[in-house]
Design a protein around this motif. Structure first.
Motif, short mmCIF file in Angstrom:
data_model
loop_
_atom_site.label_atom_id
_atom_site.label_comp_id
_atom_site.label_asym_id
_atom_site.label_seq_id
_atom_site.Cartn_x
_atom_site.Cartn_y
_atom_site.Cartn_z
N VAL A 84 -58.63 78.44 45.77
CA VAL A 84 -59.74 79.37 46.07
C VAL A 84 -60.56 79.70 44.81
O VAL A 84 -61.34 80.64 44.82
N GLY A 85 -60.36 78.89 43.76
CA GLY A 85 -61.15 79.08 42.55
C GLY A 85 -60.74 80.28 41.73
O GLY A 85 -61.54 80.81 40.94
N GLY A 86 -59.49 80.72 41.89
CA GLY A 86 -58.99 81.88 41.14
C GLY A 86 -58.12 81.48 39.98
O GLY A 86 -57.82 80.30 39.77
N LYS A 87 -57.73 82.50 39.21
CA LYS A 87 -56.90 82.26 38.04
C LYS A 87 -55.45 82.65 38.26
O LYS A 87 -54.56 81.91 37.91
N LYS A 88 -55.22 83.84 38.81
CA LYS A 88 -53.86 84.33 38.93
C LYS A 88 -53.59 84.83 40.34
O LYS A 88 -54.40 85.56 40.91
N ALA A 89 -52.43 84.45 40.88
CA ALA A 89 -52.02 84.90 42.21
C ALA A 89 -50.65 85.54 42.14
O ALA A 89 -49.77 85.09 41.42
N VAL A 90 -50.50 86.60 42.91
CA VAL A 90 -49.20 87.25 43.12
C VAL A 90 -49.08 87.51 44.61
O VAL A 90 -50.09 87.57 45.32
#
Length: 162
Positions: A84-90
């Motif tokens: 989704v074009g993001g950097k960090k997921a939690v």
């Protein structure tokens, strides 16, 4: 014991019916003590766990994202962030997931959520004629073609499972 049920009663089934998407509703007796809702569903219905997909919510750069992965595996947080074009997921807080989707944990469907969220379906779904996802409550699964799942949710398809 698995049984087929009528296609009504949850926002997921209503959305699919309104969209004219072919699907089958399967219900089973949910055990409140089950350790894994998805594996319980696969066992109760007597199907390969690789065809049953769980709906997880992740927070990617503080934005909720729906991830749909096989119950037999795990979500790769780095991969969903990248998809989704993001950097960090939690993993999202369960209360936030319930509030955003309108469903309870263990019964969160990727279809018919209260508000549309970015959705990513694991690429392994496309290897099956049909897949199973939560129907919007515990003990209820919807069987549909993976391309219809992607279409109904506006999902991106990516390798997000491991």
């Amino acid at each position: 014991m698995a049984r087929k049920g009528p296609a009504g009663g949850t926002p997921a089934t209503v959305a699919l019916t309104r969209a004219g998407i072919e699907h089958t509703v399967h219900t089973y007796d949910h055990d409140p003590g089950a350790a894994s809702y998805g594996l319980e569903a696969a066992e109760a219905m007597g199907i390969d766990p690789g065809r049953v997909f769980k709906t997880l919510l992740a927070s990617v750069d503080r934005r909720l994202v729906v991830a749909v992965v096989p119950v037999s595996g795990q979500l790769d947080l780095k991969a969903v962030a990248a998809a989704v074009g993001g950097k960090k997921a939690v993993m999202a807080d369960p209360a936030d997931a319930e509030r955003a989707t309108g469903y309870v944990v263990g019964g969160i469907s990727p279809i018919g959520q209260k508000r549309p969220l970015p959705t990513v379906v694991d690429e392994t779904a496309l290897g099956h004629d049909t897949v199973f996802v939560s129907g919007g409550r515990r003990g209820m699964e919807i069987e549909l073609a993976p391309v219809d799942l992607v279409g109904a949710t506006g999902a991106t398809v990516a390798g997000i499972g491991r």
